[in-house]
Design an enzyme around this catalytic site. Structure first.
Site, PDB file in Angstrom:
ATOM      1  N   CYS A   2       5.059 -15.380   2.524  1.00 22.97           N
ATOM      2  CA  CYS A   2       4.915 -16.842   2.546  1.00 22.97           C
ATOM      3  C   CYS A   2       3.489 -17.221   2.931  1.00 22.97           C
ATOM      4  CB  CYS A   2       5.854 -17.444   3.582  1.00 22.97           C
ATOM      5  SG  CYS A   2       7.567 -17.049   3.319  1.00 22.97           S
ATOM      6  N   ARG A  27      -0.640 -14.272  -2.556  1.00 25.96           N
ATOM      7  CA  ARG A  27       0.206 -13.629  -1.534  1.00 25.96           C
ATOM      8  C   ARG A  27       1.584 -13.291  -2.086  1.00 25.96           C
ATOM      9  NH1 ARG A  27      -1.534 -14.710   3.770  1.00 25.96           N
ATOM     10  NH2 ARG A  27       0.579 -14.828   4.592  1.00 25.96           N
ATOM     11  N   TRP A  74       8.181 -16.669  -0.083  1.00 27.27           N
ATOM     12  CA  TRP A  74       8.583 -15.360  -0.625  1.00 27.27           C
ATOM     13  C   TRP A  74       9.944 -15.117   0.011  1.00 27.27           C
ATOM     14  CZ3 TRP A  74       9.206 -10.130   1.070  1.00 27.27           C
ATOM     15  CH2 TRP A  74       9.107  -9.174   0.050  1.00 27.27           C
ATOM     16  N   ASN A 100       6.476 -19.286   8.125  1.00 26.81           N
ATOM     17  CA  ASN A 100       6.234 -17.940   7.598  1.00 26.81           C
ATOM     18  C   ASN A 100       6.741 -16.984   8.662  1.00 26.81           C
ATOM     19  OD1 ASN A 100       5.362 -15.635   6.350  1.00 26.81           O
ATOM     20  ND2 ASN A 100       3.232 -15.859   6.988  1.00 26.81           N
ATOM     21  N   GLY A 101       7.582 -16.008   8.268  1.00 25.32           N
ATOM     22  CA  GLY A 101       8.098 -15.030   9.236  1.00 25.32           C
ATOM     23  C   GLY A 101       9.619 -14.960   9.137  1.00 25.32           C
ATOM     24  N   GLU A 480      -2.170   7.859  -4.482  1.00 20.51           N
ATOM     25  CA  GLU A 480      -2.662   6.481  -4.628  1.00 20.51           C
ATOM     26  C   GLU A 480      -2.715   6.076  -6.094  1.00 20.51           C
ATOM     27  OE1 GLU A 480      -2.977   3.871  -3.194  1.00 20.51           O
ATOM     28  OE2 GLU A 480      -4.437   2.695  -4.313  1.00 20.51           O
ATOM     29  N   LYS A 484      -0.820   2.788  -7.839  1.00 20.24           N
ATOM     30  CA  LYS A 484      -1.556   1.795  -8.648  1.00 20.24           C
ATOM     31  C   LYS A 484      -0.878   1.602  -9.997  1.00 20.24           C
ATOM     32  CE  LYS A 484      -3.859  -0.113  -6.279  1.00 20.24           C
ATOM     33  NZ  LYS A 484      -3.292   0.397  -5.108  1.00 20.24           N
ATOM     34  N   GLU A 487       2.651  -0.120  -9.593  1.00 21.83           N
ATOM     35  CA  GLU A 487       2.787  -1.491  -9.081  1.00 21.83           C
ATOM     36  C   GLU A 487       2.163  -2.528 -10.014  1.00 21.83           C
ATOM     37  OE1 GLU A 487       0.958  -2.342  -5.329  1.00 21.83           O
ATOM     38  OE2 GLU A 487      -0.765  -1.102  -5.721  1.00 21.83           O
ATOM     39  N   HIS A 503       8.959  24.312  -8.494  1.00 24.93           N
ATOM     40  CA  HIS A 503      10.139  24.371  -7.612  1.00 24.93           C
ATOM     41  C   HIS A 503      11.162  23.292  -7.954  1.00 24.93           C
ATOM     42  CE1 HIS A 503       8.164  27.413  -5.221  1.00 24.93           C
ATOM     43  NE2 HIS A 503       7.078  26.673  -5.235  1.00 24.93           N
ATOM     44  N   LYS A 602       0.978  -9.699  -1.171  1.00 24.06           N
ATOM     45  CA  LYS A 602      -0.296  -9.105  -0.737  1.00 24.06           C
ATOM     46  C   LYS A 602      -0.191  -8.587   0.693  1.00 24.06           C
ATOM     47  CE  LYS A 602      -4.542  -7.847  -0.877  1.00 24.06           C
ATOM     48  NZ  LYS A 602      -4.830  -6.590  -1.614  1.00 24.06           N
TER      49      LYS A 602
HETATM   50  C1  AGP Z   1      -1.307  -1.547  -2.372  1.00 23.26           C
HETATM   51  O1  AGP Z   1      -1.824  -1.714  -3.680  1.00 23.26           O
HETATM   52  C2  AGP Z   1      -0.058  -2.351  -2.133  1.00 23.26           C
HETATM   53  N1  AGP Z   1      -0.272  -3.701  -2.434  1.00 23.26           N
HETATM   54  C3  AGP Z   1       0.577  -2.075  -0.788  1.00 23.26           C
HETATM   55  O2  AGP Z   1       1.045  -0.747  -0.839  1.00 23.26           O
HETATM   56  C4  AGP Z   1      -0.324  -2.221   0.460  1.00 23.26           C
HETATM   57  O3  AGP Z   1      -1.269  -1.179   0.481  1.00 23.26           O
HETATM   58  C5  AGP Z   1       0.568  -2.066   1.716  1.00 23.26           C
HETATM   59  O4  AGP Z   1       1.524  -3.102   1.695  1.00 23.26           O
HETATM   60  C6  AGP Z   1      -0.219  -2.111   3.020  1.00 23.26           C
HETATM   61  O5  AGP Z   1      -0.876  -3.341   3.125  1.00 23.26           O
HETATM   62  P1  AGP Z   1      -2.011  -3.497   4.270  1.00 23.26           P
HETATM   63  O6  AGP Z   1      -3.116  -2.544   3.933  1.00 23.26           O
HETATM   64  O7  AGP Z   1      -2.439  -4.939   4.189  1.00 23.26           O
HETATM   65  O8  AGP Z   1      -1.369  -3.154   5.594  1.00 23.26           O
END
Ligand code: AGP
Length: 607
Positions: A2, A27, A74, A100-101, A480, A484, A487, A503, A602
């Site tokens: 949010c 966000r 959200w 938010n929360g 990583e 990418k 997502e 394995h 985000k």
């Molecule tokens: C990364 O591309 C993602 N959006 C997600 O995994 C992100 O890295 C994770 O939520 C951690 O976020 P932060 O670095 O703000 O703690």
């Protein structure tokens, strides 16, 4: 997550609120709304779906007033529909709030309020706030708000307006971020600075339990006991175009391309006399020498940054490093003591799982170092030491420069720590630091080395699933790279330690299955060549990733991506670049919402 925003000043609030909500879209959200105080009443407009829907509704609504609040939701409790969207208004229309929360004790509060005659309209946890306000209001709104939040358990940033004080907007927070923007004749609050910086660069970071009352004339801040306090006004060091797309189609591409600059910002301030120097590390040399275990904790890409940094830290300091998922670490009853150092990685500094894991280890007497990008964020304030990555605002949900700058700061820590505990001498520290200073130019070379990436994306974008394999630090890069791809292009992919394929998982290798073999780690290059042969023998297509001097891979792989020759200890930030770009171009081929992927936020400020 949010996003909330508030405004009070000499101009109509609605346009300011809508503009601010657009800046918070990145966000991630599924509904939005605003409420404005004017003419002795509150007017609220809210809707499921995108901000465009909200703008259309506002255009067809009589809404006027110079004070207001706004929200992008959200969904956590209740479907993303008009009723559950924020703001929420009291039945008598006197109060409106945005939140938010998560209110952990909302169920018992809801029961208590219903027993007292309250009628709920929504399924949200947030609605209990407006009913509590109605119960506690006796003419003093600030007091009613303080009494209300005293009943809440959990996390919140709450903005509120009252029809009987139409020039004031109130905001209070525990855990979730809240920034007050101090203007001239107008004042603002927002969940993050991107919604404020086009109006003012003077900001106040609210701390847990504090409450701010904003009027056009000024900002008054109270501590949790209601006593007025003075707070420092900080200056934002970047401006709106830094958060705009700068001519790129997507924030993600802009942020990939600005990594040379971002890495310079992260590295340069931490090199003194040619050596890594972490003045932000509030640990004495003696305390550093007493460290016998390092835990790195984070979520998502930040966790994978820790997986990459582990190799270099262990290699140079010979201290065991364990990289733990924050959502697991907090419940694992970890074996730690005063000789353990916790390094917390987070771009946003607001990831709730990471915050909770950090609190758990702090409670066990562990020293904490935060490596974060957002200045003044919750994790930054919780840590004993904070090292900012200075990557600048990262808007795209999929992190790129946030990840690479975290890795670079871990490299600086490795060299700094190794010298402090006597594992390397001054000359070696200078040599290694010189390699780190090469990273920005290595990244630029990685960008320039692979003009064929859009073509490769066209060739491979329709795969239903694919594998990233690698060994040692290349396995961390595979982790990583796979995230990418998943997502932003929505293609299922798995990252696998190449030695593990045989394995079990190699059973999944069938005709034309795409395997992206990351083979830049020289010591194990021949092993990787065997793995490439292994999967090719079972019909796989192989996209090889290797250093530009490893031409042998061309004979075995169907396609090759080359990365710059760099010291194996410090090569991840440049090695990941073409894999970030590959994911970007594949997602573009698939027509995905690259900056705001479905279901993602985000900053994940819920568990
Ligand atoms: C990364 O591309 C993602 N959006 C997600 O995994 C992100 O890295 C994770 O939520 C951690 O976020 P932060 O670095 O703000 O703690």
């Amino acid at each position: 997550m949010c996003g909330i925003i508030g405004f009070t000043g000499g101009r109509e609030a609605a346009p300011v609120l809508l503009e601010g909500l657009k800046k918070l879209e990145y966000r991630g959200y599924d509904s939005a709304g605003i409420a404005v105080a004017g003419g002795g009443r509150l007017t609220m407009v809210k809707t499921s779906g995108k901000i465009e829907n909200l703008c259309k509704k506002v255009e067809s609504t009589e809404i006027s007033g110079k004070t207001g609040i706004g929200h992008t939701r959200w969904a956590t409790h209740g479907a993303p529909n008009d009723t559950n969207a924020h703001p929420h208004m009291s039945p008598d229309g006197r109060f409106a709030i945005v939140h938010n929360g998560i209110i952990e004790n909302f169920a018992e509060l809801r029961e208590e309020l219903i027993a007292g005659g309250a009628e709920f309209l929504s399924e949200t946890d947030t609605e209990v706030v407006v009913h509590l306000l109605s119960r506690y209001y006796d003419g003093d709104f600030k007091k009613a708000l303080m009494k209300t939040v005293a009943r809440l358990e959990g996390t919140y940033a709450i903005g509120a307006i009252c029809s009987e004080c139409p020039e004031s907007v109130f905001v209070t927070k525990v855990f979730n971020p809240m920034i007050v923007g101090v203007g001239i004749g107008e004042n603002f609050f927002a969940s993050d600075v991107t919604a404020l910086v086009s109006h003012t660069k003077n900001v106040i970071y609210l701390d847990d339990g504090e409450l701010a009352e904003l009027t056009p004339e000024g900002v008054t801040i109270y501590d949790a006991t209601g006593k007025e306090i003075q707070k420092k006004v900080s200056r934002i060091m970047w401006d709106m175009e830094a958060a705009e797309k700068g001519g790129y189609d997507h924030f993600m591409l802009k942020e990939i391309m600005e990594q040379p600059h971002a890495l310079k910002s992260a590295i340069d301030p931490r090199v003194k006399n040619g050596k890594a120097a972490l003045s932000e590390l509030c640990l004495s040399d003696e305390a550093l020498r007493g460290i016998n275990h390092i835990i790195i904790t984070a979520c998502g890409s930040a966790y994978y940054a820790g997986c990459a940094g582990k190799y270099t830290i262990e290699k140079l300091t010979r201290i065991p490093v364990s990289v733990e998922l924050a959502s697991e670490l907090r419940y694992s009853d970890p074996i730690v003591d005063e000789h353990t150092l916790l390094i917390v990685l987070s771009q946003s500094g607001e990831t709730l799982d990471t915050i909770c894991a950090m609190r758990e280890l702090k409670a066990r007497g562990v020293s904490t170092v935060a490596i974060v990008n957002v200045v003044g964020s919750t994790i930054a304030k919780l840590a004993d030491s904070v090292i900012y990555t200075y990557a600048g605002p990262e808007i795209a949900v999929a992190t790129t420069k946030g990840y690479t700058t975290q890795v670079a700061v871990l490299y600086l820590f490795a060299v700094y720590m190794a010298e402090k505990i006597g594992k390397i001498d001054d000359a070696e520290a200078k040599r290694l630091t010189g390699e780190i200073l090469q990273i920005p130019s290595n990244i630029q070379r990685a960008i320039d080395l692979n003009p064929q990436l859009p073509e490769l994306a066209k060739k491979y974008h329709s795969n239903s699933s694919l594998f990233f394999i690698g060994r040692n630090v290349d396995y961390a890069v595979a982790l990583e790279s796979s995230l990418k791809m998943k997502e932003i292009s929505y293609i299922h992919s798995e990252a696998y330690a190449a030695g593990e394929l045989k394995h079990g998982t190699i059973a999944l290798i069938s005709e034309n299955r795409l395997v992206i073999a990351i083979a830049s780690y020289e010591e194990l290059f021949d092993k990787m060549m065997s793995n490439i042969k292994e999967v090719k023998a079972r019909g796989a297509k192989v996209l090889g990733v290797a250093r530009e001097d490893m031409k042998k891979i061309v004979a075995e792989a169907d396609d090759v991506i080359f990365v710059p020759n760099a010291d194996p200890l410090f090569m991840v930030p440049s090695e990941i670049i073409p894999l970030q770009l590959l994911a970007y171009y594949v997602a573009r081929e698939n027509g995905c919402d690259i900056d705001k992927p479905r279901n993602l936020a985000k900053s994940v400020t819920v568990e």
